[in-house]
Design a protein around this motif. Structure first.
Motif, PDB file in Angstrom:
ATOM      1  N   ASN A  80       0.858  -1.179   0.000  1.00 14.87           N
ATOM      2  CA  ASN A  80       0.000   0.000   0.000  1.00 14.87           C
ATOM      3  C   ASN A  80       0.890   1.222   0.000  1.00 14.87           C
ATOM      4  O   ASN A  80       1.894   1.263   0.708  1.00 14.87           O
ATOM      5  N   TYR A  81       0.563   2.193  -0.812  1.00 15.39           N
ATOM      6  CA  TYR A  81       1.310   3.444  -0.787  1.00 15.39           C
ATOM      7  C   TYR A  81       0.390   4.603  -1.124  1.00 15.39           C
ATOM      8  O   TYR A  81      -0.667   4.437  -1.710  1.00 15.39           O
ATOM      9  N   ASP A  82       0.811   5.775  -0.718  1.00 16.00           N
ATOM     10  CA  ASP A  82       0.060   7.002  -0.973  1.00 16.00           C
ATOM     11  C   ASP A  82       0.479   7.539  -2.336  1.00 16.00           C
ATOM     12  O   ASP A  82       1.664   7.675  -2.614  1.00 16.00           O
ATOM     13  N   ASP A  83      -0.483   7.844  -3.183  1.00 16.49           N
ATOM     14  CA  ASP A  83      -0.173   8.300  -4.544  1.00 16.49           C
ATOM     15  C   ASP A  83       0.196   9.785  -4.609  1.00 16.49           C
ATOM     16  O   ASP A  83       0.421  10.322  -5.681  1.00 16.49           O
ATOM     17  N   GLY A  84       0.276  10.453  -3.466  1.00 13.43           N
ATOM     18  CA  GLY A  84       0.643  11.872  -3.450  1.00 13.43           C
ATOM     19  C   GLY A  84      -0.560  12.788  -3.437  1.00 13.43           C
ATOM     20  O   GLY A  84      -0.449  13.959  -3.122  1.00 13.43           O
ATOM     21  N   ALA A  85      -1.708  12.258  -3.798  1.00 14.08           N
ATOM     22  CA  ALA A  85      -2.936  13.061  -3.800  1.00 14.08           C
ATOM     23  C   ALA A  85      -3.827  12.671  -2.625  1.00 14.08           C
ATOM     24  O   ALA A  85      -5.009  12.976  -2.603  1.00 14.08           O
ATOM     25  N   THR A  87      -4.620   9.588  -1.780  1.00 17.20           N
ATOM     26  CA  THR A  87      -5.325   8.346  -2.043  1.00 17.20           C
ATOM     27  C   THR A  87      -4.383   7.167  -1.794  1.00 17.20           C
ATOM     28  O   THR A  87      -3.252   7.165  -2.255  1.00 17.20           O
ATOM     29  N   SER A  88      -4.879   6.185  -1.072  1.00 14.34           N
ATOM     30  CA  SER A  88      -4.087   4.984  -0.820  1.00 14.34           C
ATOM     31  C   SER A  88      -4.263   4.021  -1.997  1.00 14.34           C
ATOM     32  O   SER A  88      -5.380   3.713  -2.401  1.00 14.34           O
ATOM     33  N   VAL A  89      -3.146   3.588  -2.550  1.00 16.72           N
ATOM     34  CA  VAL A  89      -3.163   2.680  -3.698  1.00 16.72           C
ATOM     35  C   VAL A  89      -2.666   1.314  -3.246  1.00 16.72           C
ATOM     36  O   VAL A  89      -1.651   1.211  -2.553  1.00 16.72           O
ATOM     37  N   HIS A  90      -3.402   0.269  -3.605  1.00 16.90           N
ATOM     38  CA  HIS A  90      -3.032  -1.100  -3.269  1.00 16.90           C
ATOM     39  C   HIS A  90      -2.430  -1.759  -4.505  1.00 16.90           C
ATOM     40  O   HIS A  90      -3.058  -1.789  -5.558  1.00 16.90           O
ATOM     41  N   VAL A  91      -1.228  -2.272  -4.358  1.00 13.38           N
ATOM     42  CA  VAL A  91      -0.541  -2.910  -5.473  1.00 13.38           C
ATOM     43  C   VAL A  91      -0.240  -4.357  -5.097  1.00 13.38           C
ATOM     44  O   VAL A  91       0.265  -4.630  -4.011  1.00 13.38           O
TER      45      VAL A  91
END
Length: 121
Positions: A80-85, A87-91
């Protein structure tokens, strides 16, 4: 798809496989190091054809099969990482274990040597 064809690799460069878990790109780099050009897509298709990856809902996915998991050849990495905006993105990505590399890579090399005529092992 292009066939596996030998390529020239500078053997003085650092060997690409020095970790415990390997991405499909790492395996592709190892094949290049061995002198074979096989795309990541071809590697994924090869894994699917041998039922090391399974289909979900009628379409192929990159989920390891029960056999691949029980043999400890393939694992799914979840990050999981923060896309800078905000929003949490799950990869999720497929990784090959050291044990899986030892079992799978020789078969991929053989497949590259003999070409598409290989019978399913």
């Amino acid at each position: 798809m292009q066939s596996c064809k030998p390529v020239v690799w500078n053997r003085k460069e650092k060997h690409p496989m020095n970790t415990e878990l390997y991405s499909i790109q790492d395996v592709r780099d190892e094949l290049l190091w061995q002198g074979y050009d096989m795309s990541c897509e071809e590697i994924m298709n090869w894994l699917r054809e041998r039922e090391l990856l399974v289909a979900q809902n009628g379409s192929f996915s990159n989920k390891p099969s029960a056999v691949a998991v029980s043999c400890k050849w393939l694992v799914m990495d979840k990050q999981n990482y923060d896309d800078g905006a905000g929003t949490s993105v799950h990869v999720r990505r497929l990784l090959i274990t050291r044990r899986g590399r030892a079992c799978i890579l020789p078969h991929l090399e053989h497949y590259c040597r003999v070409g598409r005529k290989e019978v399913r092992s």
